[in-house]
Design a protein around this motif. Structure first.
Motif, PDB file in Angstrom:
ATOM      1  N   GLU A 195       0.828  -1.204   0.000  1.00 63.12           N
ATOM      2  CA  GLU A 195       0.000   0.000   0.000  1.00 63.12           C
ATOM      3  C   GLU A 195       0.863   1.255   0.000  1.00 63.12           C
ATOM      4  OE1 GLU A 195      -2.688  -0.200   3.254  1.00 63.12           O
ATOM      5  OE2 GLU A 195      -3.969  -1.735   2.332  1.00 63.12           O
ATOM      6  N   ARG A 196       1.940   1.216   0.744  1.00 66.04           N
ATOM      7  CA  ARG A 196       2.847   2.370   0.768  1.00 66.04           C
ATOM      8  C   ARG A 196       3.484   2.591  -0.603  1.00 66.04           C
ATOM      9  NH1 ARG A 196       8.584   2.288   3.281  1.00 66.04           N
ATOM     10  NH2 ARG A 196       9.273   4.441   3.016  1.00 66.04           N
ATOM     11  N   LEU A 197       3.883   1.516  -1.267  1.00 64.77           N
ATOM     12  CA  LEU A 197       4.471   1.642  -2.601  1.00 64.77           C
ATOM     13  C   LEU A 197       3.472   2.238  -3.584  1.00 64.77           C
ATOM     14  CD1 LEU A 197       6.848   1.004  -4.549  1.00 64.77           C
ATOM     15  CD2 LEU A 197       5.765  -1.210  -4.955  1.00 64.77           C
ATOM     16  N   GLU A 198       2.229   1.770  -3.537  1.00 67.15           N
ATOM     17  CA  GLU A 198       1.217   2.306  -4.447  1.00 67.15           C
ATOM     18  C   GLU A 198       0.947   3.776  -4.168  1.00 67.15           C
ATOM     19  OE1 GLU A 198      -2.373  -0.043  -4.781  1.00 67.15           O
ATOM     20  OE2 GLU A 198      -1.475  -0.759  -6.647  1.00 67.15           O
ATOM     21  N   ARG A 199       0.923   4.143  -2.894  1.00 72.49           N
ATOM     22  CA  ARG A 199       0.722   5.552  -2.560  1.00 72.49           C
ATOM     23  C   ARG A 199       1.858   6.406  -3.088  1.00 72.49           C
ATOM     24  NH1 ARG A 199      -0.812   4.053   2.466  1.00 72.49           N
ATOM     25  NH2 ARG A 199       1.154   4.745   3.383  1.00 72.49           N
ATOM     26  N   MET A 200       3.081   5.919  -2.951  1.00 69.48           N
ATOM     27  CA  MET A 200       4.229   6.669  -3.454  1.00 69.48           C
ATOM     28  C   MET A 200       4.157   6.844  -4.965  1.00 69.48           C
ATOM     29  SD  MET A 200       7.281   4.987  -1.106  1.00 69.48           S
ATOM     30  CE  MET A 200       8.584   5.919  -1.922  1.00 69.48           C
ATOM     31  N   GLN A 201       3.721   5.789  -5.661  1.00 68.25           N
ATOM     32  CA  GLN A 201       3.586   5.887  -7.118  1.00 68.25           C
ATOM     33  C   GLN A 201       2.492   6.875  -7.503  1.00 68.25           C
ATOM     34  OE1 GLN A 201       2.895   1.820  -8.296  1.00 68.25           O
ATOM     35  NE2 GLN A 201       5.070   1.277  -8.253  1.00 68.25           N
ATOM     36  N   GLN A 245       1.430   9.444  -5.746  1.00 62.64           N
ATOM     37  CA  GLN A 245       1.874  10.804  -5.466  1.00 62.64           C
ATOM     38  C   GLN A 245       2.860  11.282  -6.528  1.00 62.64           C
ATOM     39  OE1 GLN A 245       0.276  12.333  -3.122  1.00 62.64           O
ATOM     40  NE2 GLN A 245      -0.738  10.440  -2.534  1.00 62.64           N
ATOM     41  N   GLU A 246       3.716  10.405  -6.977  1.00 63.67           N
ATOM     42  CA  GLU A 246       4.679  10.763  -8.027  1.00 63.67           C
ATOM     43  C   GLU A 246       3.965  11.105  -9.322  1.00 63.67           C
ATOM     44  OE1 GLU A 246       7.550   7.883 -10.104  1.00 63.67           O
ATOM     45  OE2 GLU A 246       8.794   8.801  -8.542  1.00 63.67           O
ATOM     46  N   ASP A 247       2.924  10.333  -9.659  1.00 63.21           N
ATOM     47  CA  ASP A 247       2.158  10.611 -10.883  1.00 63.21           C
ATOM     48  C   ASP A 247       1.440  11.950 -10.779  1.00 63.21           C
ATOM     49  OD1 ASP A 247       3.005   8.214 -11.921  1.00 63.21           O
ATOM     50  OD2 ASP A 247       1.202   7.114 -11.309  1.00 63.21           O
ATOM     51  N   LEU A 248       0.878  12.227  -9.610  1.00 63.20           N
ATOM     52  CA  LEU A 248       0.158  13.488  -9.439  1.00 63.20           C
ATOM     53  C   LEU A 248       1.105  14.679  -9.534  1.00 63.20           C
ATOM     54  CD1 LEU A 248      -2.219  12.497  -6.502  1.00 63.20           C
ATOM     55  CD2 LEU A 248      -2.863  12.875  -8.876  1.00 63.20           C
ATOM     56  N   ILE A 249       2.280  14.549  -8.949  1.00 65.20           N
ATOM     57  CA  ILE A 249       3.252  15.642  -9.026  1.00 65.20           C
ATOM     58  C   ILE A 249       3.706  15.855 -10.457  1.00 65.20           C
ATOM     59  CG2 ILE A 249       5.571  16.358  -8.311  1.00 65.20           C
ATOM     60  CD1 ILE A 249       5.052  14.912  -5.658  1.00 65.20           C
ATOM     61  N   ALA A 250       3.926  14.743 -11.188  1.00 66.04           N
ATOM     62  CA  ALA A 250       4.357  14.846 -12.582  1.00 66.04           C
ATOM     63  C   ALA A 250       3.286  15.492 -13.447  1.00 66.04           C
ATOM     64  CB  ALA A 250       4.704  13.460 -13.120  1.00 66.04           C
ATOM     65  N   ALA A 251       2.002  15.310 -13.085  1.00 63.56           N
ATOM     66  CA  ALA A 251       0.918  15.902 -13.868  1.00 63.56           C
ATOM     67  C   ALA A 251       0.796  17.401 -13.633  1.00 63.56           C
ATOM     68  CB  ALA A 251      -0.404  15.218 -13.521  1.00 63.56           C
ATOM     69  N   GLY A 252       1.499  17.931 -12.634  1.00 63.25           N
ATOM     70  CA  GLY A 252       1.472  19.367 -12.375  1.00 63.25           C
ATOM     71  C   GLY A 252       0.154  19.867 -11.835  1.00 63.25           C
ATOM     72  N   ASP A 277      -2.659  21.046  -8.998  1.00 66.78           N
ATOM     73  CA  ASP A 277      -2.669  21.791  -7.730  1.00 66.78           C
ATOM     74  C   ASP A 277      -3.343  20.909  -6.687  1.00 66.78           C
ATOM     75  OD1 ASP A 277      -2.498  23.677  -5.787  1.00 66.78           O
ATOM     76  OD2 ASP A 277      -4.147  24.925  -6.528  1.00 66.78           O
ATOM     77  N   LEU A 278      -2.542  20.327  -5.793  1.00 66.87           N
ATOM     78  CA  LEU A 278      -3.045  19.314  -4.877  1.00 66.87           C
ATOM     79  C   LEU A 278      -2.995  19.789  -3.440  1.00 66.87           C
ATOM     80  CD1 LEU A 278      -1.150  16.265  -6.414  1.00 66.87           C
ATOM     81  CD2 LEU A 278      -3.486  16.965  -6.891  1.00 66.87           C
ATOM     82  N   ASP A 279      -3.927  19.272  -2.670  1.00 62.29           N
ATOM     83  CA  ASP A 279      -3.896  19.462  -1.221  1.00 62.29           C
ATOM     84  C   ASP A 279      -3.356  18.178  -0.605  1.00 62.29           C
ATOM     85  OD1 ASP A 279      -5.474  22.057  -0.176  1.00 62.29           O
ATOM     86  OD2 ASP A 279      -6.362  21.365  -2.055  1.00 62.29           O
ATOM     87  N   GLU A 280      -2.622  18.316   0.503  1.00 58.95           N
ATOM     88  CA  GLU A 280      -2.009  17.159   1.156  1.00 58.95           C
ATOM     89  C   GLU A 280      -2.539  17.011   2.571  1.00 58.95           C
ATOM     90  OE1 GLU A 280       2.427  15.298   2.201  1.00 58.95           O
ATOM     91  OE2 GLU A 280       2.215  17.281   1.278  1.00 58.95           O
ATOM     92  N   CYS A 281      -2.770  15.749   2.952  1.00 63.49           N
ATOM     93  CA  CYS A 281      -3.211  15.463   4.315  1.00 63.49           C
ATOM     94  C   CYS A 281      -2.073  15.801   5.278  1.00 63.49           C
ATOM     95  CB  CYS A 281      -3.613  13.992   4.443  1.00 63.49           C
ATOM     96  SG  CYS A 281      -4.055  13.501   6.132  1.00 63.49           S
ATOM     97  N   PRO A 282      -2.339  16.564   6.334  1.00 61.36           N
ATOM     98  CA  PRO A 282      -1.267  16.906   7.281  1.00 61.36           C
ATOM     99  C   PRO A 282      -0.816  15.742   8.154  1.00 61.36           C
ATOM    100  CG  PRO A 282      -3.346  17.823   8.034  1.00 61.36           C
ATOM    101  CD  PRO A 282      -3.610  17.234   6.679  1.00 61.36           C
ATOM    102  N   PHE A 283      -1.556  14.615   8.113  1.00 56.47           N
ATOM    103  CA  PHE A 283      -1.237  13.480   8.975  1.00 56.47           C
ATOM    104  C   PHE A 283      -0.614  12.316   8.229  1.00 56.47           C
ATOM    105  CE2 PHE A 283      -4.929  15.728  10.717  1.00 56.47           C
ATOM    106  CZ  PHE A 283      -4.396  16.152  11.916  1.00 56.47           C
ATOM    107  N   CYS A 284      -0.578  12.364   6.885  1.00 62.00           N
ATOM    108  CA  CYS A 284       0.089  11.338   6.086  1.00 62.00           C
ATOM    109  C   CYS A 284       0.503  11.986   4.768  1.00 62.00           C
ATOM    110  CB  CYS A 284      -0.807  10.116   5.868  1.00 62.00           C
ATOM    111  SG  CYS A 284      -2.249  10.419   4.813  1.00 62.00           S
ATOM    112  N   ASP A 285       0.969  11.186   3.823  1.00 58.85           N
ATOM    113  CA  ASP A 285       1.460  11.750   2.560  1.00 58.85           C
ATOM    114  C   ASP A 285       0.424  11.682   1.439  1.00 58.85           C
ATOM    115  OD1 ASP A 285       1.403   9.040   2.275  1.00 58.85           O
ATOM    116  OD2 ASP A 285       3.482   8.805   1.635  1.00 58.85           O
ATOM    117  N   PHE A 286      -0.846  11.506   1.791  1.00 57.97           N
ATOM    118  CA  PHE A 286      -1.880  11.409   0.761  1.00 57.97           C
ATOM    119  C   PHE A 286      -2.209  12.801   0.211  1.00 57.97           C
ATOM    120  CE2 PHE A 286      -6.281  11.270  -0.698  1.00 57.97           C
ATOM    121  CZ  PHE A 286      -6.254  10.165  -1.531  1.00 57.97           C
ATOM    122  N   LYS A 287      -2.314  12.879  -1.135  1.00 62.43           N
ATOM    123  CA  LYS A 287      -2.646  14.140  -1.803  1.00 62.43           C
ATOM    124  C   LYS A 287      -3.820  13.915  -2.747  1.00 62.43           C
ATOM    125  CE  LYS A 287       2.178  15.794  -1.967  1.00 62.43           C
ATOM    126  NZ  LYS A 287       2.849  14.562  -1.515  1.00 62.43           N
TER     127      LYS A 287
END
Length: 565
Positions: free
Chosen positions: A312-318, A320-327, A329-339
């Protein structure tokens, strides 16, 4: 062409195209196998598409289907929606909430909360245990229940003891003749209504025990299957060598990359390699056996050799990487790395995390847990009061001692540091809280390093409370760096300060008047009574003679306990 012509306008007729020869324009052939450009969707967007059609479906159920079927486009989303309709009734969010509340109730029983407070709780829980374990001595059941306090914990303790019963030493021995079954549960279910919590606790722990047994059976079956598979592979000569650890494994315990040359790794080495990559922030694992190989591992393989949390952590990292690459405007959870993308703040000021391991709702403005309908300023002010309360609690805990035996809280007013509990008569030291037997625990602090027999109790309290306050302030300051310093200050009125000064003075006089002291490790008595330090000291000494009869073994100095209700 950027020019447009109106053929009905006479001035444009001369510039018009001749459409008569259009048949001579050569056709442009499009290859039939040209790939169509299909826009990809991330997991959050797929979830939103499905929720737009099925707003009441359970979010966790949809996320599991998206991950299982690899949904990543509008077409696959529509196909998944059709499949959900074809499969019939689907789990709703309300049903998921009920299951979540049920799990929370079980957790409350596990933590010792929501336990029945009726006077007969202990006796009725014991009757249930006697019927459940008819071959275990009643004395052991009663002892375990008194120690563990709740039916839930006691059942789990007994089950663990039965699981390891053949090992020695045993905590009990089964009785040769089992007790008669008394149907205590049936009688309790038909009794008055206020026993409902005890029955709920019994049902919850019974379910927990069955789940634990099922897990153990599943593990044992998998272990036997692996042993059988290993034997067959060894007999048939079907063992393969791992290119990392160079040990041999059957084919079902290995994985391989999809490169031009297949490189085989055991599942343990593959898992360690992926987790090492993730620790470095890399989420696109490639072949680990050969740096020149550009082979990768598909999703099914990753699920096979990674545990659930790592996958699950690997999928989340992937994601997040895809969302950042798409440019985006994302909001991020302050308690985890979900965007994820959120509507404007004017529409929704809350961030609802979809990470199954988090699921927290936070404020998008102050990045704290949601406080709606309160404003950020109101919530911050209330939080500051809560933080100061933590400091005050730490100061109180530093002042109050607890009996090591019965946990009875107390505070010493005067006397020596050998404390006897007023409830269970347990002896312990007031300085270090260790259990003691006699005065050999005490000594001259400067020469022996032992605890002092007596000291200024108010000064000791003040020192310990100030130390606890400083540590608590430092801790909450690290957790809340933005909180103003004045919000952490514990204010004390002038009258309280005067009362504390008076107590310190009385405590110092009582300490000076104490008739015994430690010389090295020996207890001795002051040869001459100390001179009066205040008016009336001689009268006080006459009315309160030192309880000393010349024998150290019978020395019983007086002290005063102030039990806390």
């Amino acid at each position: 062409m950027d020019d447009f012509y109106d053929l009905d306008t006479p001035s444009d007729i001369g510039n018009a195209f001749d459409l008569a020869g259009i048949e001579h324009v050569p056709d442009i052939d499009i290859p039939p196998d040209a790939p169509a450009i299909v826009p990809k969707l991330n997991e959050t967007e797929c979830l939103q598409v499905i929720l737009n059609v099925l707003p009441d479906i359970a979010v966790d159920h949809v996320l599991s289907l998206i991950r299982e079927r690899g949904v990543s486009s509008l077409e696959t989303c529509q196909a998944l929606i059709d499949r959900i309709f074809e499969d019939g009734p689907y789990p709703t969010e309300s049903q998921a909430s009920q299951r979540k509340r049920k799990r929370e109730d079980d957790n409350n029983f596990e933590k010792g909360e929501h336990v029945s407070k009726t006077p007969d709780y202990f006796s009725e829980a014991l009757e249930l245990l006697k019927d459940r374990y008819i071959d275990i001595p009643v004395r052991h059941l009663e002892k375990t229940l008194r120690h563990d306090k709740t039916l839930w914990t006691t059942v789990l303790t007994i089950e663990e003891q039965l699981l390891n019963y053949n090992r020695k030493p045993r905590p009990f021995s089964k009785i040769s003749r089992a007790r008669a079954f008394r149907h205590s549960e049936a009688e309790l279910r038909n009794s008055r209504f206020d026993q409902g919590l005890l029955i709920q606790e019994l049902d919850a722990v019974r379910k927990r025990v069955e789940m634990d047994r099922a897990k153990r059976r599943k593990i044992e079956e998998a272990k036997r299957a692996e042993e059988m598979n290993l034997m067959q592979a060894q007999v048939n000569g079907e063992m393969n060598e791992c290119l990392c650890c160079y040990d041999e494994f059957p084919s079902n315990r290995m994985t391989y990359c999809d490169g031009d040359v297949l490189h085989f790794l055991c599942l343990t080495c593959a898992s360690k390699a992926v987790e090492a990559e993730m620790s470095l922030g890399r989420c696109r694992p490639s072949c680990f056996a050969d740096t020149a190989c550009h082979g990768t591992y598909n999703r099914r393989q990753l699920m096979e050799f990674l545990d659930e949390g790592s996958f699950e952590r690997l999928e989340r990292m992937q994601q997040q990487e895809d969302l950042i690459a798409a440019g985006l405007d994302l909001d991020e959870c302050p308690f985890c790395d979900f965007k994820m993308q959120c509507p404007p703040l004017s529409i929704d000021k809350e961030f609802r995390c979809l990470n199954p391991g988090c699921r927290k709702i936070s404020c998008r403005m102050c990045q704290k847990e949601s406080h709606i309908p309160k404003s950020c300023a109101e919530a911050k002010k209330e939080a500051n009061f809560t933080v100061r309360h933590q400091v005050e609690e730490a100061m109180t805990d530093a002042l109050i001692r607890k009996c090591n035996q019965c946990k009875n809280p107390f505070v010493k007013e005067s006397g020596c540091n050998k404390m006897r509990c007023s409830k269970c008569n347990n002896l312990q030291c007031y300085v270090c809280s260790e259990d003691i037997k006699d005065y050999n625990h005490f000594g001259d602090t400067h020469t022996t390093g032992r605890c002092p027999l007596h000291d200024n109790v108010e000064q000791r309290h003040e020192t310990e409370v100030k130390k606890a306050e400083a540590e608590a302030r430092a801790r909450v300051r690290a957790e809340n760096p933005d909180i103003p310093e004045e919000d952490l200050m514990v204010e004390v009125s002038e009258s309280v300060q005067r009362a504390e000064a008076d107590r310190r003075g009385l405590a110092q006089r009582a300490h000076a008047d104490f008739p015994f002291y430690m010389q090295g490790q020996n207890l001795v008595r002051n040869p001459v009574p100390p001179p009066p330090l205040y008016p009336g000291a001689a009268v006080h000494a006459a009315l309160n003679p030192a309880p000393f009869n010349g024998a150290m073994a019978q020395l019983r100095p007086e002290w005063h306990l102030a039990p806390l209700k």
